[in-house]
Design an enzyme around this catalytic site. Structure first.
Site, PDB file in Angstrom:
ATOM      1  N   HIS A 387       4.129 -66.997 -32.975  1.00 35.73           N
ATOM      2  CA  HIS A 387       4.106 -67.492 -31.590  1.00 35.73           C
ATOM      3  C   HIS A 387       4.601 -68.948 -31.549  1.00 35.73           C
ATOM      4  O   HIS A 387       5.520 -69.283 -30.800  1.00 35.73           O
ATOM      5  CB  HIS A 387       2.668 -67.395 -31.059  1.00 35.73           C
ATOM      6  CG  HIS A 387       2.498 -67.854 -29.647  1.00 35.73           C
ATOM      7  ND1 HIS A 387       2.406 -66.978 -28.592  1.00 35.73           N
ATOM      8  CD2 HIS A 387       2.400 -69.091 -29.102  1.00 35.73           C
ATOM      9  CE1 HIS A 387       2.267 -67.664 -27.464  1.00 35.73           C
ATOM     10  NE2 HIS A 387       2.258 -68.964 -27.745  1.00 35.73           N
ATOM     11  N   GLU A 388       3.989 -69.794 -32.379  1.00 36.47           N
ATOM     12  CA  GLU A 388       4.346 -71.219 -32.353  1.00 36.47           C
ATOM     13  C   GLU A 388       5.778 -71.456 -32.862  1.00 36.47           C
ATOM     14  O   GLU A 388       6.475 -72.344 -32.384  1.00 36.47           O
ATOM     15  CB  GLU A 388       3.341 -72.058 -33.160  1.00 36.47           C
ATOM     16  CG  GLU A 388       1.917 -72.035 -32.605  1.00 36.47           C
ATOM     17  CD  GLU A 388       1.810 -72.439 -31.130  1.00 36.47           C
ATOM     18  OE1 GLU A 388       2.699 -73.138 -30.622  1.00 36.47           O
ATOM     19  OE2 GLU A 388       0.825 -72.026 -30.480  1.00 36.47           O
ATOM     20  N   HIS A 391       8.168 -70.980 -30.019  1.00 39.60           N
ATOM     21  CA  HIS A 391       8.315 -72.218 -29.235  1.00 39.60           C
ATOM     22  C   HIS A 391       9.225 -73.204 -29.976  1.00 39.60           C
ATOM     23  O   HIS A 391      10.098 -73.826 -29.390  1.00 39.60           O
ATOM     24  CB  HIS A 391       6.952 -72.904 -29.046  1.00 39.60           C
ATOM     25  CG  HIS A 391       6.058 -72.245 -28.046  1.00 39.60           C
ATOM     26  ND1 HIS A 391       6.484 -71.924 -26.774  1.00 39.60           N
ATOM     27  CD2 HIS A 391       4.751 -71.890 -28.109  1.00 39.60           C
ATOM     28  CE1 HIS A 391       5.463 -71.381 -26.106  1.00 39.60           C
ATOM     29  NE2 HIS A 391       4.410 -71.341 -26.896  1.00 39.60           N
ATOM     30  N   HIS A 394      12.864 -72.290 -29.873  1.00 34.99           N
ATOM     31  CA  HIS A 394      13.365 -72.497 -28.507  1.00 34.99           C
ATOM     32  C   HIS A 394      13.744 -73.982 -28.346  1.00 34.99           C
ATOM     33  O   HIS A 394      14.832 -74.323 -27.878  1.00 34.99           O
ATOM     34  CB  HIS A 394      12.270 -72.097 -27.508  1.00 34.99           C
ATOM     35  CG  HIS A 394      12.734 -71.989 -26.084  1.00 34.99           C
ATOM     36  ND1 HIS A 394      11.895 -71.611 -25.063  1.00 34.99           N
ATOM     37  CD2 HIS A 394      13.929 -72.212 -25.494  1.00 34.99           C
ATOM     38  CE1 HIS A 394      12.571 -71.606 -23.914  1.00 34.99           C
ATOM     39  NE2 HIS A 394      13.811 -71.985 -24.158  1.00 34.99           N
TER      40      HIS A 394
END
Length: 596
Positions: A387-388, A391, A394
């Site tokens: 998940h991290e 980010h 991105h």
């Protein structure tokens, strides 16, 4: 109880390399001095922004100053998060916060001054080739103009700012400090005080009596405060309506969507499309009842484990390898960047004494992103890692493609990249799993994410929409009215297959997000957009990957809805939500197969 290591005792291999941002505190202080110097120069442009040349210089100085301040702020606070009790870093963090506030104040004249220009002059600035780099900024200012008031009115609204925070502050104090819950029995029959933190643990208990007692105790406590809490929530709704009317928006909902330039249809489509797919959640509830082997499914059974805890010990190295493998569909370039993130000091891995809890991805433009974890060797932590890193990549792609000013993506887009990584990891693990118990464990984990992130958050979003519309129409939000609306939504969303206990009608009283109005829908749209992307990537391959990478590289260079649309996810249509629902349907199908 194992002692947590001190920061100095943790392995350098598992620490982030903040030296990539500043070599040492001396370098930080030097840059701080530069920022202070630039701060003193910005005022020279006040009153001169009608001149395109001066406006360009002002924007350039704003960018230069903002980048220094961002770097100083991010470094100081990440150092502080390594050990929150360490005094030198605490002081550094405070110093950076003060600088950030001073900078905000110094730059605050720019937007009002540009907006005070006559429309035709503003249009000329937008089309001026000399200002091409700042076109999106100027277009965005022009769009906001209709809702910016005169100088004296703006000053008055700014002064009302402190009062407007009151409903949220009062709720927070009541909820976190003043509300005291009774003692309830745990699984061992011991009396334990119920707290906000323990509530979910009680609801996850295998013992149904424990779940029921905690549920009743929680809502009885809120019920005793229902008049106060209804007044507080009503005050928050009235505050939103006051600002919407003062700034000439058609409604509070449209005001909140205006910032990100999100059409109202995105919000209403989400609710309408989820309504059409409510039979899926009803079907999932039937399955939940069957798996729990209960005669009636109650609200306090929603978090109960459906399968015996399947112990999955996953070391950090195994988690990295699995994540790397699961993201193969995103292509070689993505995985190459991911690998450098794993190997080159982006991540602060394990917990240590004084370290900030939770997990996040953060960073400053011009340097690679950083990720803070508190890794435990389990399934949850592996999902947190992917998940991290979603980010982080991105940010990496938008920072390396866009100018500083256009690199920052909105909250509306933020959860897409992280949730997409989770969807691909889940797909990979389900494909690979041969043990029916493990498979069932994964399927329930994923199905519950749909229930809590898509269905539940949409129900919250619908509740917010209803209570604002009722207030706008002149109706008052009594505790009875709030409870009636909330209970009715629960009946509608969960269906006749379960007993919707009357106590749940008080749940509105404990949701902090209702004080950050019209925010929760972003969880549901973000999850749906990510699920839609994942489906396209797995089914189409290369062309879908190209579209997705272009999304990551777009940063904040256009409006969120346009960035998604160009990449193949049109959130103003029901399509992405319907695609997410077809994934949910497939999960339920697989679970039903395994329970035959």
């Amino acid at each position: 109880m194992n002692q947590l290591p001190k920061r100095s005792e943790t392995s350098p291999d598992h620490r982030w390399k903040l030296e990539d941002l500043f070599a040492d505190k001396g370098a930080w202080e030097q840059e701080y001095a530069v920022a202070k110097q630039l701060l003193n120069q910005i005022g020279q442009y006040e009153g001169k922004l009608a001149d395109p040349g001066k406006l360009k210089e002002c924007f350039e100085l704003e960018d230069e100053l903002s980048l220094h301040v961002e770097r100083l702020y991010v470094y100081a606070n990440m150092r502080h998060h390594e050990d929150t009790a360490e005094p030198a870093n605490m002081a550094l963090s405070d110093k950076s916060k003060k600088l950030s506030v001073e900078t905000g104040e110094a730059l605050s004249f720019i937007t009002p001054e540009v907006l005070s220009l006559p429309d035709d002059q503003l249009d000329k600035l937008i089309d001026n080739p000399e200002l091409a780099k700042y076109r999106f900024t100027l277009v965005e200012m022009r769009r906001q103009k209709a809702h910016v008031l005169s100088k004296t009115e703006e000053a008055l609204l700014a002064q009302a700012g402190n009062i407007s925070q009151a409903p949220g502050t009062i709720f927070s104090m009541l909820n976190n400090a003043d509300l005291k819950f009774p003692k309830v029995r745990n699984e061992d029959g011991e009396e334990v005080e119920l707290t906000q933190g323990r509530y979910i643990q009680f609801l996850e208990s295998k013992d149904r009596d424990v779940r029921r007692e905690a549920f009743k105790a929680m809502y009885d406590t809120y019920g005793k405060m229902k008049n106060t809490l209804a007044s507080t929530l009503s005050a928050n709704v009235n505050k939103n309506i006051f600002y919407a009317r003062a700034r000439k928006y058609p409604s509070a909902l449209e005001m909140s969507l205006y910032g990100d330039n999100i059409p109202k249809e995105v919000y209403t489509n989400l609710i309408d499309t989820i309504h059409k797919h409510l039979p899926l959640i009803h079907r999932y509830m039937k399955l939940r009842k069957k798996l729990l082997k209960v005669d009636e499914l109650h609200m306090y059974d929603l978090f109960a484990p459906l399968v015996d805890e399947f112990k999955m010990d996953i070391t950090y190295d195994e988690a990295k390898a699995t994540v790397q493998e699961s993201l193969k569909p995103l292509g070689d370039d993505y995985r190459k960047v991911l690998k450098s993130g794993f190997e080159e000091g982006w991540i602060d891995v394990y917990e240590n004494e004084g370290k900030r809890s939770g997990a996040y991805s953060w960073g400053a433009y011009g340097t690679h992103p950083f990720v803070l974890l508190n890794h435990k060797d389990n399934l949850n932590s592996m999902f947190t890692l992917t998940h991290e890193m979603g980010h982080a990549l991105h940010s990496y792609y938008s920072d390396t493609t866009q100018d500083f000013r256009d690199a920052q993506y909105t909250i509306f887009l933020a959860e897409v990249a992280s949730t997409l990584n989770e969807a691909l990891l889940m797909h990979y693990m389900l494909e690979k799993s041969t043990d029916p118990k493990e498979k069932m464990f994964l399927l329930t984990y994923y199905a519950d994410q749909f229930r809590t992130t898509v269905f539940r958050q949409t129900m919250f979003a619908e509740f917010e929409k209803i209570i604002h519309e009722k207030t706008e129409a002149g109706e008052s939000l009594t505790p009875q009215a709030l409870s009636e609306i909330y209970y009715g939504l629960n009946k509608q969303y969960y269906g006749d297959g379960m007993v919707v206990d009357q106590d749940i009608e008080m749940e509105w009283a404990r949701i902090p997000h209702f004080y950050t109005s019209f925010y929760v829908y972003k969880y549901a749209t973000g999850f749906s957009a990510a699920t839609s992307f994942a489906k396209q990537i797995l089914e189409e391959g290369e062309p879908a990957v190209e579209r997705y990478l272009s999304f990551l590289k777009s940063g904040g260079s256009d409006y969120s809805i346009n960035i998604l649309s160009k990449a193949g996810v049109d959130m103003s249509s029901p399509e992405p939500i319907s695609q997410a629902m077809s994934v949910f349907e497939d999960l339920i199908g697989q679970m039903e197969e395994l329970t035959k």
